[in-house]
Enzyme design. Structure first.
Site, PDB file in Angstrom:
ATOM      1  N   LYS A   1      49.044  42.570  41.947  1.00  0.00           N
ATOM      2  CA  LYS A   1      48.506  42.384  41.160  1.00  0.00           C
ATOM      3  C   LYS A   1      48.456  40.816  40.589  1.00  0.00           C
ATOM      4  CE  LYS A   1      48.563  45.524  39.892  1.00  0.00           C
ATOM      5  NZ  LYS A   1      48.089  47.534  40.551  1.00  0.00           N
ATOM      6  N   ALA A   2      47.568  40.215  41.733  1.00  0.00           N
ATOM      7  CA  ALA A   2      47.271  38.833  40.921  1.00  0.00           C
ATOM      8  C   ALA A   2      45.316  39.231  41.047  1.00  0.00           C
ATOM      9  CB  ALA A   2      47.525  38.190  42.519  1.00  0.00           C
TER      10      ALA A   2
ATOM     11  N   THR B   1      43.815  41.859  43.337  1.00  0.00           N
ATOM     12  CA  THR B   1      43.355  41.655  44.404  1.00  0.00           C
ATOM     13  C   THR B   1      42.265  42.842  45.111  1.00  0.00           C
ATOM     14  OG1 THR B   1      45.820  41.858  45.049  1.00  0.00           O
ATOM     15  CG2 THR B   1      44.521  42.814  46.939  1.00  0.00           C
TER      16      THR B   1
ATOM     17  N   TRP C   1      40.063  43.104  42.423  1.00  0.00           N
ATOM     18  CA  TRP C   1      38.278  42.318  42.227  1.00  0.00           C
ATOM     19  C   TRP C   1      38.531  41.771  43.330  1.00  0.00           C
ATOM     20  CZ3 TRP C   1      39.311  38.736  37.435  1.00  0.00           C
ATOM     21  CH2 TRP C   1      38.015  38.416  36.765  1.00  0.00           C
TER      22      TRP C   1
ATOM     23  N   HIS D   1      50.243  42.154  51.185  1.00  0.00           N
ATOM     24  CA  HIS D   1      50.554  41.278  50.220  1.00  0.00           C
ATOM     25  C   HIS D   1      51.696  40.436  51.256  1.00  0.00           C
ATOM     26  CE1 HIS D   1      48.761  43.118  46.562  1.00  0.00           C
ATOM     27  NE2 HIS D   1      48.952  44.212  46.873  1.00  0.00           N
TER      28      HIS D   1
ATOM     29  N   SER E   1      51.678  42.509  34.115  1.00  0.00           N
ATOM     30  CA  SER E   1      51.097  43.111  35.427  1.00  0.00           C
ATOM     31  C   SER E   1      51.388  44.609  36.288  1.00  0.00           C
ATOM     32  CB  SER E   1      49.779  42.525  35.823  1.00  0.00           C
ATOM     33  OG  SER E   1      48.944  43.408  36.582  1.00  0.00           O
TER      34      SER E   1
ATOM     35  N   VAL F   1      31.172  44.034  39.033  1.00  0.00           N
ATOM     36  CA  VAL F   1      33.121  43.657  38.906  1.00  0.00           C
ATOM     37  C   VAL F   1      33.529  42.961  38.151  1.00  0.00           C
ATOM     38  CG1 VAL F   1      32.985  42.938  42.353  1.00  0.00           C
ATOM     39  CG2 VAL F   1      32.968  41.155  40.003  1.00  0.00           C
ATOM     40  N   GLN F   2      32.377  43.035  36.948  1.00  0.00           N
ATOM     41  CA  GLN F   2      33.105  43.529  35.386  1.00  0.00           C
ATOM     42  C   GLN F   2      33.893  44.073  34.673  1.00  0.00           C
ATOM     43  OE1 GLN F   2      29.968  43.487  32.580  1.00  0.00           O
ATOM     44  NE2 GLN F   2      29.719  41.268  33.350  1.00  0.00           N
ATOM     45  N   PHE F   3      35.261  43.655  33.985  1.00  0.00           N
ATOM     46  CA  PHE F   3      35.837  44.514  34.367  1.00  0.00           C
ATOM     47  C   PHE F   3      36.061  46.130  33.810  1.00  0.00           C
ATOM     48  CE2 PHE F   3      39.993  46.217  31.425  1.00  0.00           C
ATOM     49  CZ  PHE F   3      40.716  46.715  32.648  1.00  0.00           C
TER      50      PHE F   3
ATOM     51  N   LYS G   1      43.883  45.924  31.815  1.00  0.00           N
ATOM     52  CA  LYS G   1      43.820  45.188  30.790  1.00  0.00           C
ATOM     53  C   LYS G   1      42.574  44.359  31.592  1.00  0.00           C
ATOM     54  CE  LYS G   1      46.939  45.196  26.676  1.00  0.00           C
ATOM     55  NZ  LYS G   1      48.201  44.217  26.064  1.00  0.00           N
TER      56      LYS G   1
HETATM   57  P1  A3P Z   1      46.295  44.259  34.178  1.00  0.00           P
HETATM   58  O1  A3P Z   1      47.156  44.440  34.474  1.00  0.00           O
HETATM   59  O2  A3P Z   1      46.969  42.399  34.114  1.00  0.00           O
HETATM   60  O3  A3P Z   1      45.133  44.460  33.813  1.00  0.00           O
HETATM   61  P2  A3P Z   1      45.838  43.757  42.189  1.00  0.00           P
HETATM   62  O4  A3P Z   1      43.899  44.744  42.310  1.00  0.00           O
HETATM   63  O5  A3P Z   1      46.089  43.148  42.570  1.00  0.00           O
HETATM   64  O6  A3P Z   1      46.518  45.193  42.427  1.00  0.00           O
HETATM   65  O7  A3P Z   1      45.610  43.328  40.531  1.00  0.00           O
HETATM   66  C1  A3P Z   1      45.917  44.530  38.990  1.00  0.00           C
HETATM   67  C2  A3P Z   1      45.216  43.435  38.115  1.00  0.00           C
HETATM   68  O8  A3P Z   1      44.022  42.925  38.090  1.00  0.00           O
HETATM   69  C3  A3P Z   1      45.505  43.693  36.743  1.00  0.00           C
HETATM   70  O9  A3P Z   1      45.852  43.673  35.994  1.00  0.00           O
HETATM   71  C4  A3P Z   1      43.654  45.093  36.995  1.00  0.00           C
HETATM   72  O10 A3P Z   1      43.042  45.317  35.614  1.00  0.00           O
HETATM   73  C5  A3P Z   1      43.233  43.355  37.354  1.00  0.00           C
HETATM   74  N1  A3P Z   1      41.375  43.434  37.487  1.00  0.00           N
HETATM   75  C6  A3P Z   1      41.036  44.142  38.290  1.00  0.00           C
HETATM   76  N2  A3P Z   1      39.554  44.421  38.588  1.00  0.00           N
HETATM   77  C7  A3P Z   1      40.044  43.165  37.271  1.00  0.00           C
HETATM   78  C8  A3P Z   1      38.274  43.088  36.919  1.00  0.00           C
HETATM   79  N3  A3P Z   1      37.592  43.540  37.505  1.00  0.00           N
HETATM   80  N4  A3P Z   1      38.268  42.277  36.056  1.00  0.00           N
HETATM   81  C9  A3P Z   1      39.888  41.408  35.333  1.00  0.00           C
HETATM   82  N5  A3P Z   1      41.008  41.585  36.058  1.00  0.00           N
HETATM   83  C10 A3P Z   1      40.485  43.113  36.541  1.00  0.00           C
END
Ligand code: A3P
Length: 301
Positions: free
Chosen positions: A48-49, A51, A53, A113, A143, A233-235, A264
Site C-alpha cells: 500500500k505504499a 506499488t 502507481w 513486497h 491504506s 498516472v494521475q489518480f 483516495k
Molecule cells: P489509498 O488507500 O490511500 O487510496 P499499492 O499500489 O502499493 O497497493 O498502493 C495503493 C495505494 O496507492 C492506495 O492508497 C491507492 O489509492 C494509491 N494510489 C494508486 N495509484 C495512485 C495514483 N496514481 N495517485 C495517487 N495514489 C495512488
C-alpha cells in the site's frame, strides 16, 4: 493456498521473524531460486505504499511507445507480476514466478513486497535495478486497513483500534513497516542500484519524480512523453482504468463495494482515522522505533 477454500481469511504466522501468510511463503523455494536477468527491474514496496502507481509509470516508460496496447489490454498485475504470490483456485492460478518466467518483454518488470532480506539472491548477483517506494507510516497504515477490509486473500482487518495496534506491533503481512522501510534504506549504502522514492514526493511533483526515475534507469525521455505519462498516472485516470485499478481481478477476491483498490490516493488521510490519543501514542512509539535510523519522512503536520 486454494481460493476456493479461502473463507475464512488466512492466518498469519511468523516466518523467519516476519509475519506472513501462506500465499507468500508457499512457493518459497522457487521464489528464492528465481533466476534474475541483469536487465530485470524490481519494484519493491511495503504493501500500500504506491506499488501500482510506480508499476504503471515503469510500464509506460519502457513500453508506452513501443507497445501502447499493453496499457489498454493487460492488467497491471500481469504486466508487473507479483513475484512471491502463489494462489490457486478452480478459476485462476496465480503463481508469480511462473508469470514472470513467461514474460516476453525486455526488461521484465517485477513487483515484490518482501523485506530486503527475503529478496532472491539472483537479483543482487545480477546487480538488477531496484526501485523502492516508501509511504509515510500513518497513511500507509490507513491504506492497509482498507485493503485488508476488501481483500479476502488478506487477514481480516478487524476493528481500526486493533489494526492500529497490530501495525505498531509489526504484525502486518510482510512484517513491520518500520523494519521494511529501514531495511531497504540501509541497503542503499552498499547497493547503488537501488532508487529510493517516496509516495509523498510523487504526489507533490510526479513529473520531477519521473525525471529522477529516468535518470536512475538511464532512460532518456522527452518532456512531452514525460508529461504524457504524468497525465496517464494521475489518480483519477488510474482509478478509472480497468487495466490499472484491479477491477478485472474478479474471482471473489477483492470486494470493491467495501473499498475500491484505488481508494483516495491522498497524502494525509490518516487525519480522518487517527484519534488524538492514537496520534500521540503513534508519535511517541515512532520516535523510539526510528531513532537509530537516518531515514526521514517529511513532516505531515
Ligand atoms: P489509498 O488507500 O490511500 O487510496 P499499492 O499500489 O502499493 O497497493 O498502493 C495503493 C495505494 O496507492 C492506495 O492508497 C491507492 O489509492 C494509491 N494510489 C494508486 N495509484 C495512485 C495514483 N496514481 N495517485 C495517487 N495514489 C495512488
Amino acid at each position: 493456498p486454494n481460493y476456493d477454500e479461502l473463507a475464512p481469511r488466512p492466518e498469519v504466522f511468523d516466518f523467519n521473524g516476519v509475519t506472513m501468510i501462506n500465499a507468500f511463503t508457499d512457493n518459497w523455494e522457487n521464489v528464492q531460486n528465481f533466476q534474475a536477468r541483469p536487465d530485470d527491474i524490481v519494484v519493491a514496496t511495503y504493501p500500500k505504499a504506491g506499488t501500482t502507481w510506480v508499476s504503471c509509470i515503469l510500464d509506460l516508460l519502457y513500453f508506452g511507445q513501443t507497445h501502447p496496447e499493453r496499457q489498454t489490454s493487460i492488467p497491471i498485475y500481469l504486466r508487473v507480476p507479483f513475484l512471491e504470490m502463489a494462489l490457486y483456485s478452480s478459476e485462476i492460478n496465480f503463481v508469480g514466478v511462473d508469470i514472470v518466467n513467461k514474460l516476453d518483454t525486455s526488461p521484465r518488470l517485477i513487483k515484490t513486497h518482501f523485506p530486503v532480506q527475503f529478496l532472491p539472491k539472483s537479483f543482487w548477483e545480477n546487480n538488477c535495478r531496484i526501485v523502492y517506494v516508501a509511504r509515510n507510516a500513518k497513511d500507509n497504515m490507513v491504506s492497509y486497513f482498507h485493503f485488508d477490509r476488501m481483500n479476502a486473500a488478506q487477514p481480516a482487518a478487524g476493528e481500526w483500534k486493533d489494526f492500529f495496534q497490530r501495525f505498531l506491533d509489526g504484525k502486518m503481512v510482510f512484517g513491520s513497516w518500520y523494519d521494511h522501510v529501514n531495511g531497504w534504506w540501509q541497503k542503499k549504502k552498499t547497493y547503488p542500484n537501488l532508487h529510493y522514492m517516496f509516495f509523498e514526493d510523487l504526489a507533490e511533483n510526479t513529473d520531477l519524480e519521473i525525471t529522477k526515475l529516468c535518470s536512475f534507469l538511464g532512460l532518456s525521455v522527452s518532456p512531452e512523453i514525460r508529461q504524457h505519462i504524468t497525465g496517464e498516472v494521475q489518480f483519477d485516470n488510474m482509478k478509472n482504468n480497468s487495466m490499472a485499478n484491479y477491477s478485472t481481478l474478479g474471482h471473489g477476491i477483492m470486494d470493491f463495494n467495501t473499498s475500491p483498490f484505488m481508494r483516495k490516493g491522498k497524502v494525509g488521510d490518516w487525519k480522518n482515522h487517527f484519534t488524538v490519543a492514537q496520534n500521540e501514542k503513534f508519535d511517541e512509539d515512532y520516535q523510539q522505533k526510528m531513532k537509530d535510523h537516518t531515514l526521514q519522512f517529511r513532516s505531515l503536520l
